[in-house]
Design a protein around this motif. Structure first.
Motif, mmCIF file in Angstrom:
data_model
loop_
_atom_site.group_PDB
_atom_site.id
_atom_site.type_symbol
_atom_site.label_atom_id
_atom_site.label_comp_id
_atom_site.label_asym_id
_atom_site.label_seq_id
_atom_site.Cartn_x
_atom_site.Cartn_y
_atom_site.Cartn_z
ATOM 1 N N SER A 1 0.835 -1.197 0.000
ATOM 2 C CA SER A 1 0.000 0.000 0.000
ATOM 3 C C SER A 1 0.873 1.250 0.000
ATOM 4 N N ALA A 2 0.548 2.182 -0.879
ATOM 5 C CA ALA A 2 1.310 3.430 -0.950
ATOM 6 C C ALA A 2 1.203 4.210 0.350
ATOM 7 N N VAL A 3 0.074 4.105 1.024
ATOM 8 C CA VAL A 3 -0.126 4.840 2.275
ATOM 9 C C VAL A 3 0.843 4.365 3.348
ATOM 10 N N GLN A 4 1.200 3.087 3.321
ATOM 11 C CA GLN A 4 2.080 2.522 4.346
ATOM 12 C C GLN A 4 3.562 2.799 4.086
ATOM 13 N N ARG A 5 3.882 3.308 2.911
ATOM 14 C CA ARG A 5 5.283 3.621 2.628
ATOM 15 C C ARG A 5 5.649 4.994 3.197
ATOM 16 N N PRO A 6 6.874 5.165 3.651
ATOM 17 C CA PRO A 6 7.293 6.479 4.154
ATOM 18 C C PRO A 6 7.530 7.455 3.010
ATOM 19 N N THR A 7 7.542 8.733 3.317
ATOM 20 C CA THR A 7 7.959 9.734 2.341
ATOM 21 C C THR A 7 9.484 9.758 2.286
ATOM 22 N N MET A 8 10.037 10.410 1.283
ATOM 23 C CA MET A 8 11.493 10.468 1.184
ATOM 24 C C MET A 8 12.101 11.315 2.302
ATOM 25 N N SER A 9 11.363 12.273 2.815
ATOM 26 C CA SER A 9 11.879 13.041 3.950
ATOM 27 C C SER A 9 12.034 12.144 5.168
ATOM 28 N N SER A 10 11.078 11.225 5.381
ATOM 29 C CA SER A 10 11.187 10.268 6.491
ATOM 30 C C SER A 10 12.329 9.287 6.248
ATOM 31 N N VAL A 11 12.500 8.878 4.986
ATOM 32 C CA VAL A 11 13.572 7.946 4.656
ATOM 33 C C VAL A 11 14.937 8.572 4.951
ATOM 34 N N VAL A 12 15.128 9.819 4.518
ATOM 35 C CA VAL A 12 16.395 10.504 4.780
ATOM 36 C C VAL A 12 16.645 10.624 6.271
ATOM 37 N N LEU A 13 15.616 10.937 7.024
ATOM 38 C CA LEU A 13 15.754 11.062 8.480
ATOM 39 C C LEU A 13 16.149 9.733 9.102
ATOM 40 N N MET A 14 15.528 8.643 8.655
ATOM 41 C CA MET A 14 15.842 7.321 9.199
ATOM 42 C C MET A 14 17.277 6.907 8.857
ATOM 43 N N LEU A 15 17.710 7.215 7.635
ATOM 44 C CA LEU A 15 19.058 6.835 7.228
ATOM 45 C C LEU A 15 20.125 7.634 7.970
ATOM 46 N N GLU A 16 19.850 8.895 8.243
ATOM 47 C CA GLU A 16 20.854 9.749 8.863
ATOM 48 C C GLU A 16 20.857 9.675 10.382
ATOM 49 N N SER A 17 19.841 9.061 10.969
ATOM 50 C CA SER A 17 19.777 8.918 12.432
ATOM 51 C C SER A 17 20.607 7.716 12.859
ATOM 52 N N ASN A 18 21.324 7.876 13.952
ATOM 53 C CA ASN A 18 22.180 6.789 14.441
ATOM 54 C C ASN A 18 21.384 5.637 15.034
ATOM 55 N N ASN A 19 20.394 5.949 15.848
ATOM 56 C CA ASN A 19 19.586 4.903 16.493
ATOM 57 C C ASN A 19 18.107 5.217 16.325
ATOM 58 N N PRO A 20 17.612 5.155 15.106
ATOM 59 C CA PRO A 20 16.193 5.489 14.903
ATOM 60 C C PRO A 20 15.275 4.363 15.368
ATOM 61 N N THR A 21 14.088 4.733 15.782
ATOM 62 C CA THR A 21 13.051 3.753 16.094
ATOM 63 C C THR A 21 12.210 3.574 14.834
ATOM 64 N N LEU A 22 12.401 2.441 14.164
ATOM 65 C CA LEU A 22 11.757 2.227 12.870
ATOM 66 C C LEU A 22 10.460 1.448 13.030
ATOM 67 N N PRO A 23 9.439 1.783 12.236
ATOM 68 C CA PRO A 23 8.207 0.978 12.226
ATOM 69 C C PRO A 23 8.510 -0.415 11.695
ATOM 70 N N LEU A 24 7.665 -1.353 12.034
ATOM 71 C CA LEU A 24 7.820 -2.720 11.546
ATOM 72 C C LEU A 24 7.070 -2.873 10.220
ATOM 73 N N PRO A 25 7.732 -3.340 9.201
ATOM 74 C CA PRO A 25 7.056 -3.516 7.916
ATOM 75 C C PRO A 25 6.142 -4.736 7.927
ATOM 76 N N ARG A 26 5.170 -4.708 7.030
ATOM 77 C CA ARG A 26 4.297 -5.855 6.826
ATOM 78 C C ARG A 26 4.850 -6.699 5.681
ATOM 79 N N GLN A 27 4.422 -7.927 5.614
ATOM 80 C CA GLN A 27 4.906 -8.797 4.550
ATOM 81 C C GLN A 27 4.377 -8.335 3.197
ATOM 82 N N PRO A 28 5.264 -8.053 2.251
ATOM 83 C CA PRO A 28 4.807 -7.673 0.905
ATOM 84 C C PRO A 28 4.243 -8.893 0.190
ATOM 85 N N THR A 29 3.094 -8.723 -0.433
ATOM 86 C CA THR A 29 2.481 -9.831 -1.161
ATOM 87 C C THR A 29 2.601 -9.656 -2.670
ATOM 88 N N TYR A 30 2.959 -8.456 -3.112
ATOM 89 C CA TYR A 30 3.117 -8.190 -4.546
ATOM 90 C C TYR A 30 4.407 -8.835 -5.032
#
Length: 451
Positions: free
Chosen positions: A389-418
């Motif tokens: 689902s597109a709604v469940q994907r992060p925006t690129m601003s969130s992605v950059v923040l997660m990549l640049e953070s040393n110890n980010p608290t990341l959401p748990l992904p769901r199993q992709p079925t596609y």
């Protein structure tokens, strides 16, 4: 003829004071006539000024009309020159030390797109720069045509994308790239140096990337080790920042729609630069999602909603980024799993990540030398980006923040079925309700199914 009577009088020695001397003058010598002559002069001057003003106004209107017009070419691309001889004498460019085509305006679909930042080169100078488009200078080719390496007179190396004369797809991409790239500037986007349009010849001139594209290293067993983990992580971050600029920070809001390893170029320091904007689309300020009947891109990087319904948004690019991120970590193409039980890299990455064996997905050439925490973080970010689902994907601003953070608290992904397409014999070719599906690397697109 008049007769004179009497003696002549010397007016300088007139005689006694008080005497009156009368003179006969011509009518043209009287003051009334002089005033009339001055009035005529004033009228002539005023009329001349008015005539000059009208002439200047007409010239300005004519120039404006010429700028707004488009020459009748198949691509609606026109070159309007202020001189009558197209591509004749050229001035020197201080920035590129190259011969340019002189003062010209490039108009596409009625909008001028070139300026000081997008000079026009003539065909002769580009041919000389590429050694007359020799095979030795050829860097690669695609559906649009060929790419050649060149060198300007000042010594700067360039890459020349030469549009094939019979490529309808490449013609649309050419127009799109000029309109978009000419307005974009970012360290993680390839820089357009100029273009050349002469008759049927249409070319784009880019900065030359000495290390070619990411796939040149990433999927070659002999070169994979040259991309250590630090380089790979820097490439991931650079791509993310480039996408964030396109989606949020540029003057235009742009969806790339064809993000993949071969479209990531590497400079001499292995810094990534996103290239190939031929399929990109501009979003309006209030638009979040668009629909198209012409699905373009490379299968395996397409999001489910785009491949199956023609819907695309910034989240479509996020999905492609997730697939690309997993490829960078694993060193394997997404399509290399087609004939396996995992079907795709996405399915394989989920299996090992969910089973607490995520390090098994890491490229063996860097597995022992990489930073495990960063690798696991990247895999989890990649899984979040490829959510169904597109709604469940992060925006690129969130992605950059997660990549640049040393110890980010990341959401748990769901199993992709596609799942990605299969190339086995039991696949069926479908038309998706009349949608045209185009793969930029000439791969036939077949059935899309859910697992």
């Amino acid at each position: 003829m008049h007769d004179w009577n009497g003696d002549l009088i010397d007016v300088q020695d007139f005689g006694k004071p008080g005497l009156v001397m009368q003179l006969r003058l011509a009518a043209s010598e009287f003051d009334s006539k002089r005033k009339l002559s001055a009035g005529v002069i004033v009228l002539i001057v005023v009329a001349g000024v008015v005539f000059l003003a009208i002439s200047v106004w007409l010239l300005w209107c004519l120039k404006r009309k010429l700028k707004a017009s488009v020459l009748p070419t198949a691509a609606s691309v026109s070159l309007i020159r202020k001189s009558e001889m197209p591509f004749s004498d050229m001035s020197k460019s201080k920035e590129y030390s190259s011969e340019l085509s002189g003062p010209a305006d490039l108009v596409i679909d009625g909008s001028p797109v070139n300026g000081p930042d997008l000079p026009l080169f003539n065909f002769k100078s580009v041919a000389e720069a590429t050694n007359n488009f020799s095979e030795e200078n050829k860097l690669g080719q695609g559906g649009f045509g060929h790419v050649y390496k060149g060198k300007l007179p000042g010594g700067e190396e360039i890459a020349v994308k030469r549009l094939s004369r019979i490529s309808g797809q490449g013609l649309e991409e050419f127009k799109n790239e000029i309109i978009l790239i000419a307005k974009l500037q970012h360290r993680n986007l390839v820089r357009l140096l100029g273009c050349c349009i002469q008759g049927e010849e249409k070319m784009l001139l880019y900065e030359y990337m000495p290390n070619k594209s990411l796939d040149f290293f990433l999927f070659d067993p002999a070169k994979q080790a040259l991309l250590d983990w630090r380089k790979r992580f820097n490439i991931i971050e650079g791509i993310a920042r480039g996408l964030l600029y396109l989606h949020r920070d540029s003057r235009l809001r742009i969806i790339h729609r064809d993000l993949k390893a071969s479209n990531i170029l590497l400079d001499e320091e292995m810094n990534p630069k996103i290239s190939d904007f031929g399929m990109a689309r501009i979003f309006g300020g209030n638009q979040n999602e668009l629909n198209t009947n012409r699905v373009v891109g490379t299968y395996g990087y397409m999001s489910p909603e785009y491949a199956m319904e023609g819907l695309f948004s910034v989240k479509s690019d996020v999905y492609s980024f997730g697939v690309l991120l997993l490829e960078i970590v694993s060193g394997r193409r997404n399509t290399s799993f087609r004939l396996t039980d995992h079907v795709s890299l996405v399915a394989y990455a989920w299996e090992v990540w969910h089973g607490d064996k995520a390090m098994e997905a890491v490229d063996p050439s860097i597995r022992d030398s990489c930073c495990e925490n960063e690798v696991l973080k990247c895999i989890q970010v990649g899984m979040l980006c490829v959510q169904d689902s597109a709604v469940q994907r992060p925006t690129m601003s969130s992605v950059v923040l997660m990549l640049e953070s040393n110890n980010p608290t990341l959401p748990l992904p769901r199993q992709p079925t596609y799942t990605s397409m299969r190339t086995s014999m039991d696949t069926l070719e479908i038309d998706l309700e009349g949608q045209e599906i185009v793969s930029s690397n000439d791969v036939t697109v077949t059935m899309i199914d859910g697992r």
